[in-house]
Scaffold this motif. Structure first.
Motif, mmCIF file in Angstrom:
data_model
loop_
_atom_site.group_PDB
_atom_site.id
_atom_site.type_symbol
_atom_site.label_atom_id
_atom_site.label_comp_id
_atom_site.label_asym_id
_atom_site.label_seq_id
_atom_site.Cartn_x
_atom_site.Cartn_y
_atom_site.Cartn_z
ATOM 1 N N THR A 44 3.907 2.501 8.268
ATOM 2 C CA THR A 44 4.131 1.179 7.669
ATOM 3 C C THR A 44 5.171 0.401 8.461
ATOM 4 O OG1 THR A 44 3.610 2.044 5.476
ATOM 5 C CG2 THR A 44 4.841 -0.014 5.558
ATOM 6 N N SER B 32 10.187 8.213 0.439
ATOM 7 C CA SER B 32 9.159 8.859 1.271
ATOM 8 C C SER B 32 9.326 10.373 1.257
ATOM 9 C CB SER B 32 9.251 8.335 2.703
ATOM 10 O OG SER B 32 8.970 6.962 2.740
ATOM 11 N N LEU C 167 3.428 8.128 6.320
ATOM 12 C CA LEU C 167 2.903 6.806 5.954
ATOM 13 C C LEU C 167 4.007 5.752 6.049
ATOM 14 C CD1 LEU C 167 0.475 5.220 4.948
ATOM 15 C CD2 LEU C 167 1.191 5.716 2.604
ATOM 16 N N THR D 247 8.237 11.753 -2.182
ATOM 17 C CA THR D 247 6.799 11.626 -2.455
ATOM 18 C C THR D 247 5.945 12.167 -1.313
ATOM 19 O OG1 THR D 247 6.819 9.398 -1.536
ATOM 20 C CG2 THR D 247 7.158 9.605 -3.914
ATOM 21 N N GLU E 114 0.831 -1.203 0.000
ATOM 22 C CA GLU E 114 0.000 0.000 0.000
ATOM 23 C C GLU E 114 0.870 1.259 0.000
ATOM 24 O OE1 GLU E 114 -3.487 2.254 -0.019
ATOM 25 O OE2 GLU E 114 -3.013 0.171 -0.530
ATOM 26 N N TRP E 115 1.948 1.232 0.781
ATOM 27 C CA TRP E 115 2.864 2.374 0.777
ATOM 28 C C TRP E 115 3.483 2.544 -0.618
ATOM 29 C CZ3 TRP E 115 8.167 2.142 -0.195
ATOM 30 C CH2 TRP E 115 8.827 3.368 -0.090
ATOM 31 N N ARG F 263 2.161 1.673 -3.415
ATOM 32 C CA ARG F 263 1.136 2.185 -4.323
ATOM 33 C C ARG F 263 0.969 3.697 -4.147
ATOM 34 N NH1 ARG F 263 -3.989 3.583 -4.293
ATOM 35 N NH2 ARG F 263 -4.230 3.229 -2.057
ATOM 36 N N ARG F 264 0.985 4.144 -2.898
ATOM 37 C CA ARG F 264 0.830 5.583 -2.645
ATOM 38 C C ARG F 264 2.001 6.384 -3.214
ATOM 39 N NH1 ARG F 264 -2.532 6.961 1.671
ATOM 40 N NH2 ARG F 264 -1.735 9.080 1.414
ATOM 41 N N THR F 265 3.194 5.837 -3.124
ATOM 42 C CA THR F 265 4.347 6.579 -3.656
ATOM 43 C C THR F 265 4.279 6.704 -5.175
ATOM 44 O OG1 THR F 265 5.700 4.587 -3.872
ATOM 45 C CG2 THR F 265 5.827 5.771 -1.777
ATOM 46 N N GLN G 40 1.707 7.367 -6.776
ATOM 47 C CA GLN G 40 0.717 8.385 -7.114
ATOM 48 C C GLN G 40 1.278 9.792 -6.904
ATOM 49 O OE1 GLN G 40 -2.501 7.355 -4.491
ATOM 50 N NE2 GLN G 40 -3.235 5.699 -5.795
ATOM 51 N N THR H 229 5.562 11.056 1.682
ATOM 52 C CA THR H 229 4.845 9.983 2.382
ATOM 53 C C THR H 229 5.651 9.522 3.599
ATOM 54 O OG1 THR H 229 5.854 8.324 0.949
ATOM 55 C CG2 THR H 229 3.690 9.150 0.309
#
Length: 659
Positions: A476, A464, A472, A467, A180-181, A183-185, A187, A469
């Motif tokens: 994680t 991170s 997040l 991006t 999931e992390w 996937r977010r990166t 985006q 994140t």
């Protein structure tokens, strides 16, 4: 979830064509089904086909493996094995088709409620996790598996706990949050520049590298255990041969005593030499010269002001000095001024200690200097090393003597020992490489897991930041750490509970020959003993497996080939009485010699028991056809299946009869 085996059918394979329906008269699966099959009737092939069909692994088989299941002399091009399961009461069928001409395997699947046949191995995801080959091996096995749970070279006990208690789900949570992390990166939109792409590639490569190295570590660790056991076994065989050989017996016994003495002497000499080496003064005289020069160049003796100033202040108030003279005003004035020469910062205490130590260690000894002690220790070590080498050469010469006299078996053992010793060294070296904490970060493909984890963390941190994140990423990491710690604690607690439960049951099963489990460390370790008798080991393995199966929140069938063969009568009775309460469905492939004790105990423990007897139709078994009962018989050109307790208990064929 509850999974039952409803039955199976086979055609064109090494085992005879037959249909086994495990659904009882009440349209339910009985708790116990005993299937008596003489040796040679295909018990092993049936177990292999059950696992291959349910797991979907046969599509990975090569042509040779596929064709190895073809019955000799059978011209049929296809072999099929169909297994029917009941998943929470709903039917799931999987069909394995082996094409002997093409050398390939293919599947067909009918899922509960799917309404049709899928031309591949496609059980529903909720069921699929329980149909992995490794998991199936926990409840479909031959009697030897229970013994493997106590084999120190195996990890079967740990694997069983992880699989049956579904601890892998915690690991899956960690993998999910990581995905999931990731996937977010992805985006991040316009921030996905070249640097970010490069970092992602590096992170993916390093993550894949970690999986490869971790797998290599598991393999190397298992090899070290297995090879160490083989080396010990080979060494024992060779020693026994040398100790019993007519031409070597006396010399070997003397050489063995000498080997023991020299090994002990070498250990003591090495310890003394290491102790002497700890003094730098012993290594070279220049160390002592340099230390003395250092001492001479340090400041004159001073006292730390923070702890010594008060001493002088109080001295000035006394009537007499510490030398006994009267403390006159002039003396007090002079002491007050001169005391300042001896006071300094707090570091002076450390300097004084260093000077004191240098003086102590470099002081001339009345007996021998550190250099002389080291020289003597090294001389003793050299002698011990030569003595041990000489003793080993004597043993090797005795081996060669027997080999020269024509002992081919000893020659083969020695060759295998040399080969395995080298392999053991290679595997040990690989483990050291993987576990190292000082590998230099100068390679794109590092071996150290610690370095790989560090690089993964670095790449993740940079991604991170780019991006945005970071939070997040931290969350994680926290979740993954919690899952890892939870797995560790859960495994430890489950092991402790299983040990208590197993020992309580073992107290009943082995009442006359007690045995207790001390710990579970990859395999089951017995308390106060390396291993037990064959029957003890088998009983302990069954008790552990059944306790672990019962502990999970799912019910699985237990399909076992020869469940009681190596046991004596008493243990058969005790194990037989336990089985019905430990699993929801028990299917056993038996032969007539293991029925006494085991079957009556099963029958006394449950009313849900079916008796099936199966044998091949051959010229050798033609005599049996005349004695078949009037009802409960299913037969074709290849096999006969008879249902009924009376026929089951009176059937007196142990091995397949061909003619």
């Amino acid at each position: 979830m509850r999974i039952d085996i409803a039955g199976w059918s086979t055609s064109g394979l090494r085992c005879p064509d037959v249909t086994i329906d495990l659904i009882g008269p009440g349209s339910t699966v009985p708790k116990v089904t005993l299937l008596q099959m003489p040796n040679g009737t295909g018990k092993t092939t049936t177990l292999e086909m059950l696992i291959a069909t349910l797991s979907g692994v046969a599509t990975l088989w090569d042509e040779k493996t596929v064709r190895s299941y073809r019955r000799k002399g059978d011209e049929r091009e296809l072999g099929t094995f169909v297994v029917s399961l009941l998943v929470d009461g709903r039917q799931l069928s999987i069909e394995l088709v082996l094409d002997f001409e093409m050398g390939v395997a293919r599947y067909r699947t009918t899922n509960p409620g799917s309404g049709g046949v899928v031309q591949s191995w496609q059980p529903l995801p909720a069921v699929r996790r329980f149909l992995a080959k490794e998991f199936l091996g926990l409840f479909i096995f031959n009697g030897e598996f229970a013994a493997r749970l106590l084999d120190e070279r195996q990890t079967a006990a740990d694997d069983a706990i992880d699989a049956l208690c579904q601890l892998y789900l915690l690991n899956e949570i960690g993998e999910f949050v990581e995905q999931e992390w990731s996937r977010r990166t992805k985006q991040a939109g316009p921030k996905s520049d070249n640097a970010l792409t490069r970092l992602r590639t590096q992170l993916d490569n390093m993550t894949a590298r970690r999986a490869t190295i971790a797998k290599a570590r598991v393999k190397a660790e298992a090899q070290v255990r297995e090879i160490a056991a083989e080396i010990a076994e080979l060494a024992a065989k060779i020693e026994e041969r040398l100790g019993t050989g007519r031409s070597t017996r006396e010399q070997f016994n003397e050489a063995k005593i000498e080997m023991t003495r020299t090994v002990g002497a070498l250990s003591i000499a090495a310890g003394n030499a290491m102790q002497a080496l700890r003094q730098p003064l012993a290594i070279h005289p220049s160390f002592a010269t340099s230390l003395i020069a250092l001492k001479d160049n340090l400041d004159n003796l001073r006292l730390p002001e923070n702890t010594s100033a008060q001493f002088f202040n109080e001295l000035l108030e006394e009537d007499e000095c510490i030398c006994g003279r009267e403390m006159t005003p002039g003396a007090k004035h002079e002491i007050g001024i001169r005391s300042l020469r001896y006071l300094d910062a707090s570091e002076s205490g450390v300097i004084n200690a260093i000077k004191q130590d240098i003086g102590d260690f470099t002081a001339a000894s009345e007996t021998e200097s550190p250099e002389e002690r080291l020289s003597q220790a090294m001389a003793v070590l050299g002698t011990a090393r030569r003595d041990q080498k000489s003793a080993r050469q004597t043993v090797n010469a005795l081996k060669q003597k027997l080999i020269d006299e024509g002992d081919e078996e000893l020659f083969a053992w020695q060759q295998q020992l040399d080969k395995q010793t080298k392999l053991h060294g290679d595997c040990t070296q690989l483990l050291q490489k993987i576990d190292a904490d000082d590998e230099k970060d100068d390679s794109a493909e590092p071996w150290s897991l610690k370095l790989i984890d560090k690089k993964i963390k670095e790449f993740g941190g940079k991604i991170s930041e780019i991006t945005e994140t970071v939070t997040l990423r931290k969350q994680t990491d926290v979740i993954k750490a919690v899952m890892a710690r939870t797995t560790e604690l859960a495994r430890s607690k489950i092991k402790a509970e299983l040990i208590d439960l197993c020992n309580a049951r073992l107290g009943k099963v082995l009442a006359n020959d007690p045995l207790t489990i001390g710990r579970i460390d990859r395999s089951i370790r017995l308390e106060g003993q390396g291993t037990g008798s064959t029957a003890q080991v088998l009983a302990a393995g069954y008790v552990f497996l059944m306790s672990a199966l019962r502990r999970g929140n799912n019910d699985f069938p237990l399909v076992v080939d020869s469940p009681a063969n190596p046991m004596d009568m008493g243990r058969r009775r005790r194990i037989g009485s336990l089985i019905p309460e430990l699993c929801s469905q028990f299917v056993a492939f038996t032969i007539n010699t293991e029925l006494p004790g085991f079957v009556p105990a099963l029958a006394d423990s449950t009313d849900e028991i079916r008796y099936l007897t199966m044998f091949r139709r051959t010229t050798g078994t033609a005599r049996l056809l005349a004695g078949l009962p009037a009802t409960g018989v299913s037969q074709n050109d290849y096999s006969v299946v008879v249902e009924g307790k009376d026929y089951f208990m009176s059937f007196d064929v142990t091995d397949e009869e061909d003619d």
